[in-house]
Design a protein around this motif. Structure first.
Motif, PDB file in Angstrom:
ATOM      1  N   LEU A   1       5.601 -28.767 -37.287  1.00  0.00           N
ATOM      2  CA  LEU A   1       5.942 -27.237 -37.238  1.00  0.00           C
ATOM      3  C   LEU A   1       4.482 -26.886 -36.875  1.00  0.00           C
TER       4      LEU A   1
ATOM      5  N   ARG B   1       4.960 -21.371 -37.510  1.00  0.00           N
ATOM      6  CA  ARG B   1       5.988 -21.111 -37.950  1.00  0.00           C
ATOM      7  C   ARG B   1       6.548 -20.283 -39.265  1.00  0.00           C
TER       8      ARG B   1
ATOM      9  N   ASN C   1      13.886 -27.931 -38.126  1.00  0.00           N
ATOM     10  CA  ASN C   1      13.825 -27.067 -36.581  1.00  0.00           C
ATOM     11  C   ASN C   1      14.523 -25.482 -36.422  1.00  0.00           C
TER      12      ASN C   1
ATOM     13  N   THR D   1       8.081 -33.205 -41.497  1.00  0.00           N
ATOM     14  CA  THR D   1       9.675 -32.112 -40.881  1.00  0.00           C
ATOM     15  C   THR D   1       8.175 -31.267 -40.856  1.00  0.00           C
TER      16      THR D   1
ATOM     17  N   GLN E   1      13.444 -21.992 -35.930  1.00  0.00           N
ATOM     18  CA  GLN E   1      13.839 -20.928 -34.534  1.00  0.00           C
ATOM     19  C   GLN E   1      14.547 -20.171 -35.161  1.00  0.00           C
TER      20      GLN E   1
END
Length: 140
Positions: A58, A63, A2, A54, A6
């Protein structure tokens, strides 16, 4: 995952993540049975599953991590070998600057630190000598 997604959004770039794991066996493992090799391969795939899950969680439309985590044995992948060398140099610099963290058992290798400093023009602004510390408690 994550945090990287970001970061890539903020930097308006994309990233690909490599997972250092065995993809198979060459000659040194010729004495292993096909069943043993297959079992080890399946274990490696299961170990990578949390990363794949994971990534797939997203948002597909936004993403920036562009592919499921790619599992490669570093022995056969120059990108992972390069990352290993950079990490080795970063470790020795941090060991030199923070012996209280690492203890006295290991000694910094000056040649590794000098080689690491050659990457300085690639360090991200605001990094700790090229290291970005990620606290998962703050970056879920």
């Amino acid at each position: 995952m994550n945090w990287l997604d970001q970061w890539a959004e903020k930097e308006q770039t994309t990233v690909m993540i490599f997972y250092d794991g065995q993809q198979g066996y060459g000659e040194p493992h010729a004495d292993r049975s096909p069943e043993e090799i297959r079992a080890d391969w399946e274990q490696a795939l299961r170990s990578a599953a949390p990363y794949r899950n994971t990534h797939r969680a997203l948002d597909l439309g936004t993403r920036r991590v562009i592919e499921d985590v790619v599992m490669q044995d570093s022995k056969y992948n120059q990108l992972i070998q390069a990352a290993d060398l950079v990490a080795y140099g970063a470790y020795h610099l941090h060991l030199q600057n923070h012996p209280e963290v690492w203890g006295q058992k290991n000694k910094p290798v000056p040649a590794a630190i000098r080689a690491y400093y050659r990457t300085k023009n690639r360090w991200l602004p605001g990094s700790d000598n090229g290291i970005i510390w990620v606290d998962e408690r703050k970056n879920p």
